[in-house]
Scaffold this motif. Structure first.
Motif, PDB file in Angstrom:
ATOM      1  N   SER A 146       0.803  -1.233   0.000  1.00 13.29           N
ATOM      2  CA  SER A 146       0.000   0.000   0.000  1.00 13.29           C
ATOM      3  C   SER A 146       0.828   1.272   0.000  1.00 13.29           C
ATOM      4  O   SER A 146       0.356   2.327  -0.425  1.00 13.29           O
ATOM      5  CB  SER A 146      -0.922   0.009   1.229  1.00 13.29           C
ATOM      6  OG  SER A 146      -0.163   0.154   2.427  1.00 13.29           O
ATOM      7  N   VAL A 148       1.621   2.758   2.697  1.00 12.71           N
ATOM      8  CA  VAL A 148       1.299   3.438   3.964  1.00 12.71           C
ATOM      9  C   VAL A 148       2.157   2.819   5.061  1.00 12.71           C
ATOM     10  O   VAL A 148       2.040   1.628   5.351  1.00 12.71           O
ATOM     11  CB  VAL A 148      -0.203   3.292   4.309  1.00 12.71           C
ATOM     12  CG1 VAL A 148      -0.513   3.956   5.641  1.00 12.71           C
ATOM     13  CG2 VAL A 148      -1.047   3.897   3.194  1.00 12.71           C
ATOM     14  N   PRO A 179      -6.747   3.386   6.599  1.00 17.46           N
ATOM     15  CA  PRO A 179      -5.678   4.337   6.244  1.00 17.46           C
ATOM     16  C   PRO A 179      -5.344   4.329   4.753  1.00 17.46           C
ATOM     17  O   PRO A 179      -5.044   5.378   4.177  1.00 17.46           O
ATOM     18  CB  PRO A 179      -4.488   3.846   7.081  1.00 17.46           C
ATOM     19  CG  PRO A 179      -5.101   3.166   8.257  1.00 17.46           C
ATOM     20  CD  PRO A 179      -6.320   2.487   7.697  1.00 17.46           C
ATOM     21  N   VAL A 180      -5.407   3.162   4.121  1.00 18.72           N
ATOM     22  CA  VAL A 180      -5.129   3.082   2.682  1.00 18.72           C
ATOM     23  C   VAL A 180      -6.261   3.743   1.896  1.00 18.72           C
ATOM     24  O   VAL A 180      -6.019   4.479   0.931  1.00 18.72           O
ATOM     25  CB  VAL A 180      -4.944   1.622   2.234  1.00 18.72           C
ATOM     26  CG1 VAL A 180      -4.580   1.557   0.753  1.00 18.72           C
ATOM     27  CG2 VAL A 180      -3.878   0.935   3.073  1.00 18.72           C
ATOM     28  N   LYS A 183      -5.771   7.428   2.208  1.00 14.80           N
ATOM     29  CA  LYS A 183      -4.685   7.892   1.343  1.00 14.80           C
ATOM     30  C   LYS A 183      -5.144   7.973  -0.112  1.00 14.80           C
ATOM     31  O   LYS A 183      -4.866   8.962  -0.810  1.00 14.80           O
ATOM     32  CB  LYS A 183      -3.488   6.950   1.464  1.00 14.80           C
ATOM     33  CG  LYS A 183      -2.327   7.319   0.554  1.00 14.80           C
ATOM     34  CD  LYS A 183      -1.270   6.228   0.520  1.00 14.80           C
ATOM     35  CE  LYS A 183      -0.194   6.539  -0.519  1.00 14.80           C
ATOM     36  NZ  LYS A 183       0.779   5.444  -0.679  1.00 14.80           N
ATOM     37  N   ASN A 184      -5.859   6.951  -0.563  1.00 17.08           N
ATOM     38  CA  ASN A 184      -6.341   6.937  -1.943  1.00 17.08           C
ATOM     39  C   ASN A 184      -7.361   8.040  -2.203  1.00 17.08           C
ATOM     40  O   ASN A 184      -7.525   8.483  -3.340  1.00 17.08           O
ATOM     41  CB  ASN A 184      -6.958   5.585  -2.282  1.00 17.08           C
ATOM     42  CG  ASN A 184      -5.923   4.473  -2.344  1.00 17.08           C
ATOM     43  OD1 ASN A 184      -4.723   4.729  -2.481  1.00 17.08           O
ATOM     44  ND2 ASN A 184      -6.372   3.237  -2.230  1.00 17.08           N
ATOM     45  N   ALA A 188      -3.450  12.570   2.905  1.00 19.27           N
ATOM     46  CA  ALA A 188      -2.093  12.006   2.919  1.00 19.27           C
ATOM     47  C   ALA A 188      -1.394  12.099   4.271  1.00 19.27           C
ATOM     48  O   ALA A 188      -0.411  11.387   4.502  1.00 19.27           O
ATOM     49  CB  ALA A 188      -1.231  12.688   1.856  1.00 19.27           C
ATOM     50  N   LYS A 189      -1.871  12.978   5.165  1.00 21.74           N
ATOM     51  CA  LYS A 189      -1.163  13.156   6.434  1.00 21.74           C
ATOM     52  C   LYS A 189      -1.681  12.118   7.440  1.00 21.74           C
ATOM     53  O   LYS A 189      -2.651  12.342   8.164  1.00 21.74           O
ATOM     54  CB  LYS A 189      -1.321  14.565   6.984  1.00 21.74           C
ATOM     55  CG  LYS A 189      -0.346  14.843   8.130  1.00 21.74           C
ATOM     56  CD  LYS A 189      -0.285  16.301   8.510  1.00 21.74           C
ATOM     57  CE  LYS A 189       0.771  16.503   9.608  1.00 21.74           C
ATOM     58  NZ  LYS A 189       0.849  17.905  10.057  1.00 21.74           N
ATOM     59  N   ILE A 190      -1.004  10.981   7.468  1.00 20.80           N
ATOM     60  CA  ILE A 190      -1.412   9.856   8.312  1.00 20.80           C
ATOM     61  C   ILE A 190      -0.328   9.616   9.354  1.00 20.80           C
ATOM     62  O   ILE A 190       0.843   9.441   9.019  1.00 20.80           O
ATOM     63  CB  ILE A 190      -1.626   8.590   7.462  1.00 20.80           C
ATOM     64  CG1 ILE A 190      -2.759   8.831   6.454  1.00 20.80           C
ATOM     65  CG2 ILE A 190      -1.936   7.385   8.341  1.00 20.80           C
ATOM     66  CD1 ILE A 190      -2.936   7.711   5.458  1.00 20.80           C
ATOM     67  N   SER A 226      -7.109   0.552  -6.091  1.00 20.04           N
ATOM     68  CA  SER A 226      -6.435   1.847  -6.021  1.00 20.04           C
ATOM     69  C   SER A 226      -5.773   2.214  -7.344  1.00 20.04           C
ATOM     70  O   SER A 226      -5.594   3.390  -7.650  1.00 20.04           O
ATOM     71  CB  SER A 226      -5.394   1.842  -4.901  1.00 20.04           C
ATOM     72  OG  SER A 226      -4.346   0.939  -5.180  1.00 20.04           O
TER      73      SER A 226
END
Length: 315
Positions: A146, A148, A179-180, A183-184, A188-190, A226
């Protein structure tokens, strides 16, 4: 409202009162305005009766009850739809997640401006063979696939900005990969926070080894979605075209060989190249049609609820 705590559960009657009291104590000591949303995922014990009792004594407690067991992802989806807080905290109902972590998770979202913060149970009290080792292998594969960089995708204790949970679709068994999905979706700030893990106090775990097998299969699914979920023709069409060209080249070779080179009088159907050509062209056509049908389905997609709610409390 500051915080919505979303708690999916299945047959956790024994732990609910203790968990509620613990969460309420943390919220009140930090002067948070809050709501606690319990999602009863088809429990066969008296979990729903306990939720009803809690809601009568505290209007901050809300509940959703499914007609049957639909799974954790569907429970989280229902909770996310109902949540109204600026920050959403998810946690399990088995007392293995520590509510004392909530204030720090809240600060990471509001002050450090993370879109999502995932808990990391660095020290676990689970069986090494049954859970710890498979979990490490699973997390390593998830990180590599991923992109991540989290250590513990399976941790139920997470914090989100409201806009994150309102813009992702948690379905199937995808709760491990929120979380993935985030992000997709462009968040993006994880971040990640080491959290305390506690031994289960009541009952037995609802998850077996099958969850890791399902997890890897879901990981393949989310990797594919994704990259090609919005344009399936880019995947299926490419493979289909290549296979069809391979078959066509073999067919062309057979035709030229039959007309200008072959002198032994063999039928084309007696040559292995004929079956390679035929198979490749049929498979290529099928792959191409699969991509075409996928594109049509995307254009006609409609939202559809994947669970049926039996009762709600104060939502």
């Amino acid at each position: 409202m500051n915080i919505s705590v979303v708690i999916p559960l299945l047959n956790e009657q024994e732990s609910l009162n203790e968990l509620y009291n613990w969460i309420a104590k943390v919220m009140q000591s930090n002067s948070f305005s809050y709501e606690i949303i319990f999602i009863d995922d088809g429990s066969s014990d008296d979990s729903w009766a306990t939720i009803q009792s809690l809601s009568k004594s505290d209007p901050n407690v809300k509940g959703i009850r499914f007609l049957r067991n639909y799974g954790k992802s569907q429970a989280l989806h229902a909770g996310f739809e109902a949540a109204s807080g600026d920050v959403i905290i998810t946690m399990d109902a088995d007392l293995q997640d520590n509510p004392e972590e909530i204030p720090e998770l809240y600060k990471m979202i509001t002050e450090e401006q993370y879109d999502l913060v995932s808990g990391w149970k660095k020290k676990r009290y689970d069986s090494v063979i049954a859970k710890n080792l498979p979990s490490k292998l699973f997390n390593a594969a998830a990180r590599r696939t991923s992109g991540v960089k989290l250590h513990d995708f399976n941790c139920g204790l997470k914090a989100y900005k409201n806009k994150v949970i309102k813009n992702i679709d948690v379905h199937g068994e995808m709760h491990r990969y929120i979380p993935v999905l985030a992000k997709n979706a462009g968040f993006a700030k994880i971040g990640e926070k080491v959290v305390l893990h506690q031994a289960r106090k009541y009952g037995k775990t609802k998850f077996g080894m099958s969850r890791f097998i399902n997890g890897f299969l879901d990981l393949v699914t989310i990797w594919f979605m994704s990259r090609f979920g919005k344009r399936p023709m880019h995947f299926f069409g490419l493979i289909g075209t290549l296979l069809f060209l391979v078959g066509f080249c073999f067919s062309l070779y057979l035709g030229i060989d039959k007309l200008f080179i072959e002198t032994k009088g063999r039928l084309i159907s007696q040559r292995p190249e004929f079956y390679i050509a035929l198979t490749a062209m049929i498979l290529g056509t099928q792959f191409f049609l699969a991509g075409f049908i996928g594109e049509i389905m995307l254009t006609t997609k409609r939202d559809k609820r994947r669970y049926n709610v039996s009762q709600k409390i104060s939502l």
